[in-house]
Design a protein around this motif. Structure first.
Motif, PDB file in Angstrom:
ATOM      1  N   LEU A  33       0.648  -1.110   0.146  1.00 25.07           N
ATOM      2  CA  LEU A  33      -0.033  -0.115   0.102  1.00 25.07           C
ATOM      3  C   LEU A  33       1.088   1.397  -0.055  1.00 25.07           C
ATOM      4  O   LEU A  33       0.753   2.299  -0.649  1.00 25.07           O
ATOM      5  N   GLU A  34       1.855   1.193   0.840  1.00 25.69           N
ATOM      6  CA  GLU A  34       2.626   2.301   0.860  1.00 25.69           C
ATOM      7  C   GLU A  34       3.442   2.715  -0.513  1.00 25.69           C
ATOM      8  O   GLU A  34       3.313   3.994  -0.891  1.00 25.69           O
ATOM      9  N   LYS A  35       4.057   1.633  -1.006  1.00 25.00           N
ATOM     10  CA  LYS A  35       4.778   1.889  -2.298  1.00 25.00           C
ATOM     11  C   LYS A  35       4.222   2.108  -3.433  1.00 25.00           C
ATOM     12  O   LYS A  35       4.533   2.383  -4.440  1.00 25.00           O
ATOM     13  N   SER A  36       2.702   1.888  -3.526  1.00 26.79           N
ATOM     14  CA  SER A  36       1.856   2.075  -4.542  1.00 26.79           C
ATOM     15  C   SER A  36       1.302   3.376  -4.445  1.00 26.79           C
ATOM     16  O   SER A  36       0.404   3.927  -5.526  1.00 26.79           O
ATOM     17  N   HIS A  37       1.501   4.296  -3.545  1.00 22.47           N
ATOM     18  CA  HIS A  37       0.914   5.528  -3.569  1.00 22.47           C
ATOM     19  C   HIS A  37       1.062   6.401  -4.748  1.00 22.47           C
ATOM     20  O   HIS A  37       2.370   6.361  -4.994  1.00 22.47           O
ATOM     21  N   GLY A  38       0.296   6.869  -5.436  1.00 26.41           N
ATOM     22  CA  GLY A  38       0.283   7.804  -6.258  1.00 26.41           C
ATOM     23  C   GLY A  38       0.518   6.916  -7.700  1.00 26.41           C
ATOM     24  O   GLY A  38       0.671   7.808  -8.821  1.00 26.41           O
ATOM     25  N   ILE A  39       0.400   5.662  -7.776  1.00 27.08           N
ATOM     26  CA  ILE A  39       0.431   4.870  -9.179  1.00 27.08           C
ATOM     27  C   ILE A  39      -1.145   4.820  -9.709  1.00 27.08           C
ATOM     28  O   ILE A  39      -2.039   4.696  -8.897  1.00 27.08           O
TER      29      ILE A  39
END
Length: 123
Positions: A33-39
């Motif tokens: 969830l954190e690393k997909s932010h803004g994708i």
């Protein structure tokens, strides 16, 4: 183990190996969830190194976070799965048929270049 790497503005690379327990699953879902932010209209590359089913407690955690995981999946249009296991290839591509808006294609692990080309639409 599940390792998540942000590979550019619209791609996540995910390495999977071994069996996830409940603590591992919680950390993995948080990291996704954190690393997909803004994708938006993103791509994922799953490298399945050595897969084992998660523990029942880990599955329960994943199910308890189903709404946020569905929103997560909605950020992506394509996913390539690298696996040498025939049953995982079949299961991955079947999952892609069941998820509207997400196309999933499986490749042997030795064909990483072909998987990346497909993700980028260069195939």
């Amino acid at each position: 183990m599940l390792r998540v790497i942000r590979n550019g503005p619209d791609r996540l690379d995910i390495e999977m190996s071994g069996r996830l327990g409940s603590r591992d699953m919680q950390q993995a879902l948080d990291e996704l969830l954190e690393k997909s932010h803004g994708i938006h209209a993103g791509k994922m590359l799953f490298d399945v190194i050595d897969y084992h089913l998660p523990t029942p407690a880990a599955i329960a955690i994943e199910l308890s976070r189903l709404p946020s995981m569905l929103r997560f999946i909605g950020k992506f249009q394509r996913a390539a799965v690298l696996t040498d296991e025939r049953w995982l290839k079949t299961l991955s591509e079947l999952e892609g048929k069941l998820m509207p808006g997400l196309e999933i294609r499986a490749f042997p692990r030795a064909q990483r270049g072909a998987a990346e080309a497909w993700l980028e639409g260069r195939e």
